[in-house]
Design an enzyme around this catalytic site. Structure first.
Site, short mmCIF file in Angstrom:
data_model
loop_
_atom_site.label_atom_id
_atom_site.label_comp_id
_atom_site.label_asym_id
_atom_site.label_seq_id
_atom_site.Cartn_x
_atom_site.Cartn_y
_atom_site.Cartn_z
N ASP A 62 6.66 1.50 6.19
CA ASP A 62 5.24 1.14 6.11
C ASP A 62 4.50 2.12 5.21
O ASP A 62 4.04 3.15 5.66
CB ASP A 62 4.66 1.16 7.52
CG ASP A 62 3.21 0.75 7.58
OD1 ASP A 62 2.73 0.09 6.65
OD2 ASP A 62 2.54 1.10 8.58
N GLU B 38 -5.19 1.69 3.15
CA GLU B 38 -4.95 0.64 4.15
C GLU B 38 -4.90 1.22 5.56
O GLU B 38 -5.42 0.62 6.50
CB GLU B 38 -3.64 -0.09 3.83
CG GLU B 38 -3.43 -1.38 4.62
CD GLU B 38 -2.82 -1.21 5.99
OE1 GLU B 38 -2.91 -2.12 6.82
OE2 GLU B 38 -2.24 -0.11 6.26
N GLU B 39 -4.29 2.38 5.72
CA GLU B 39 -4.09 2.94 7.05
C GLU B 39 -5.39 3.41 7.69
O GLU B 39 -5.45 3.57 8.92
CB GLU B 39 -3.08 4.09 7.00
CG GLU B 39 -1.67 3.69 6.56
CD GLU B 39 -0.96 2.78 7.55
OE1 GLU B 39 -1.57 2.40 8.57
OE2 GLU B 39 0.21 2.44 7.31
N HIS C 73 0.86 -1.20 0.00
CA HIS C 73 0.00 0.00 0.00
C HIS C 73 0.89 1.24 0.00
O HIS C 73 1.99 1.24 0.56
CB HIS C 73 -0.98 0.00 1.18
CG HIS C 73 -0.34 0.09 2.54
ND1 HIS C 73 -0.03 1.29 3.14
CD2 HIS C 73 0.02 -0.86 3.43
CE1 HIS C 73 0.49 1.08 4.34
NE2 HIS C 73 0.54 -0.24 4.54
N HIS D 79 4.34 4.13 12.24
CA HIS D 79 3.24 4.89 12.84
C HIS D 79 3.74 5.91 13.87
O HIS D 79 2.91 6.56 14.51
CB HIS D 79 2.20 3.98 13.49
CG HIS D 79 1.43 3.13 12.52
ND1 HIS D 79 0.20 2.61 12.81
CD2 HIS D 79 1.72 2.70 11.27
CE1 HIS D 79 -0.25 1.90 11.79
NE2 HIS D 79 0.67 1.94 10.84
N ASP E 49 -0.44 4.46 0.86
CA ASP E 49 -0.88 5.48 1.81
C ASP E 49 -0.11 5.32 3.11
O ASP E 49 0.41 4.25 3.43
CB ASP E 49 -2.39 5.43 2.03
CG ASP E 49 -2.84 4.16 2.75
OD1 ASP E 49 -2.42 3.07 2.33
OD2 ASP E 49 -3.63 4.27 3.71
#
Length: 451
Positions: free
Chosen positions: A126, A158-159, A93, A424, A95
């Site tokens: 990520d 996805e996030e 992904h 994150h 995003d």
């Protein structure tokens, strides 16, 4: 493959690493936050187009953007298989999570920076680092001459777990048909320790709000008898864990044990950055808590801030809860249990509002098929040691949708996101050697599986 061929894969990937860094720098510059309240739709669309063009240049001729029902754009690509050969789907992904307070970053989150042997930037691990690893693997083949069919799927939301790609998988499952699916959105136990993830927790997110009065009231004139909404919320949240730190939601089992690879407590303390003297939560092992049992976290709260607080009793307070659930427990069952627990825990007959935000199912890989064995061999060759098998506390809801769409496909999970990446969080980073080894693993796997 001969030893000469194996060495050639490593040599070719090594040659491509300067290009890999340039690719990652270009990708990190896109502020592709899919949360529309905090991100830019145009930045996400531009990132999607960059990814589409990059995969096209790497030999995937049939690439396109598909707008999903949540408004995000998925990048889809397909290079058909040679006659009689299987097809492999590569998922990532583009995003990213919002960077948070820029002041918490040592450098600009949207500029890739080299520091202490790592590459720093939002999404560097990520999941843009995984995109770059996939691109690098595909570029090891001359003129797109892949020994297998290759499909690429890069998600744009996805996030936020908005579910757009999952809906597309359900409505057009033929787009995702493959013999093997590599989910490139997890990582190794340690830098240089090859790891395949065999278990993912599911997720239930909801927002709980407590209302007690029509407005805040003076704490001197009314405090003591006036029902404090924030205190009510705190009482409810405290009921979700016991003294040992186990999640104790009525109706959910919190005694299961993990039977795979261990996670030493000293290593976990270091990885998580736990302060000296603060205890690790749970009555079992770290692995039990992370991979075999439900766990609830308070990930956000709305209440008066400390700065500028006045002497008043709160009339309303809200919190966002994230419940992670192990394989074997359905997400809707868990949502119902959490909702009922909160309804029973609310004190003083306060008004309660619960708004489910998103759910995702847990997932377990099958590990006995030819694709998995080819992947074990490819990863072990690339890293020089046998790949370990472990669980993952995070969830990837798409896995369950892909399993339903392609029930005969072998699904495996791997990636560049080891503990030092701090995904994150501020100062996210990736070890370039992880991108290099993952690229070599995927390149070898396509060759091995193509035989």
């Amino acid at each position: 493959m001969s030893m000469t061929d194996l060495a050639e894969v490593d040599h070719r990937v090594s040659e491509l690493m300067p290009r890999a860094r340039a690719d990652l720098a270009a990708l990190v510059r896109f502020k592709s936050v899919s949360d529309t309240a905090m991100g830019s739709v145009q930045e996400c669309r531009s990132a999607a187009e960059w990814v589409r063009k990059a995969f096209e240049d790497s030999g995937i001729c049939n690439t396109r953007l598909v707008e999903t029902e949540d408004g995000s754009y998925a990048v889809l690509g397909h290079q058909p298989a040679p006659e009689g050969a299987p097809t492999v789907l590569l998922y990532t992904h583009y995003d990213v999570q919002p960077p948070g307070n820029h002041l918490d970053w040592t450098s600009d989150p949207y500029e890739l920076v080299d520091r202490d042997g790592r590459w720093y930037g939002r999404g560097s691990a990520d999941c843009k680092g995984n995109i770059v690893a996939a691109l690098t693997a595909l570029r090891t083949f001359e003129d797109g001459g892949f020994p297998v069919g290759v499909k690429v799927v890069c998600e744009g939301s996805e996030e936020t777990a908005a579910g757009g790609l999952e809906a597309l998988v359900r409505s057009e499952p033929e787009l995702f048909a493959a013999e093997a699916i590599l989910i490139m959105d997890v990582g190794n136990q340690r830098v240089g320790t090859p790891t395949l993830t065999t278990s993912l927790r599911g997720i239930v997110n909801l927002v709980v709000r407590v209302d007690t009065m029509v407005r805040p009231v003076h704490s001197g004139m009314y405090g003591g008898a006036a029902p404090d909404a924030l205190a009510a919320l705190i009482s409810m949240l405290a009921s979700l864990r016991d003294d040992a730190g186990d999640t104790t939601i009525h109706g959910l089992d919190y005694s299961a044990q993990w039977h795979g690879a261990d996670y030493r407590e000293d290593a976990f303390r270091c990885d998580a950055g736990i302060l000296e003297g603060v205890q690790v939560l749970g009555s079992g092992s770290v692995a039990d808590a992370l991979w075999a049992r439900p766990s609830v976290s308070v990930v956000g709260i709305d209440c008066p801030p400390v700065a500028g607080a006045v002497g008043a009793v709160s009339h309303t307070a809200s919190a966002r809860l994230s419940l992670r659930i192990p394989p074997g427990l359905g997400s809707h069952e868990a949502l119902r249990a959490l909702t009922e627990h909160l309804q029973l825990a609310v004190p003083w007959s306060a008004h309660l509002t619960i708004e489910p935000a998103s759910v995702g199912e847990a997932f377990t890989s099958s590990t006995g098929g030819p694709a998995y064995q080819a992947l074990i061999a490819a990863m072990s060759e690339s890293y020089g040691s046998r790949a370990a098998e472990t669980g993952q506390g995070g969830g990837i809801p798409l896995c369950a949708a892909l399993r339903a769409a392609a029930p005969d496909a072998e699904i495996a999970l791997l990636g560049v996101e080891e503990p030092l990446c701090a995904i994150h969080s501020p100062n996210e980073s990736v070890a370039p050697e992880e991108i290099e080894k993952l690229a070599a693993t995927v390149a070898r796997f396509l060759r091995f599986f193509g035989r």
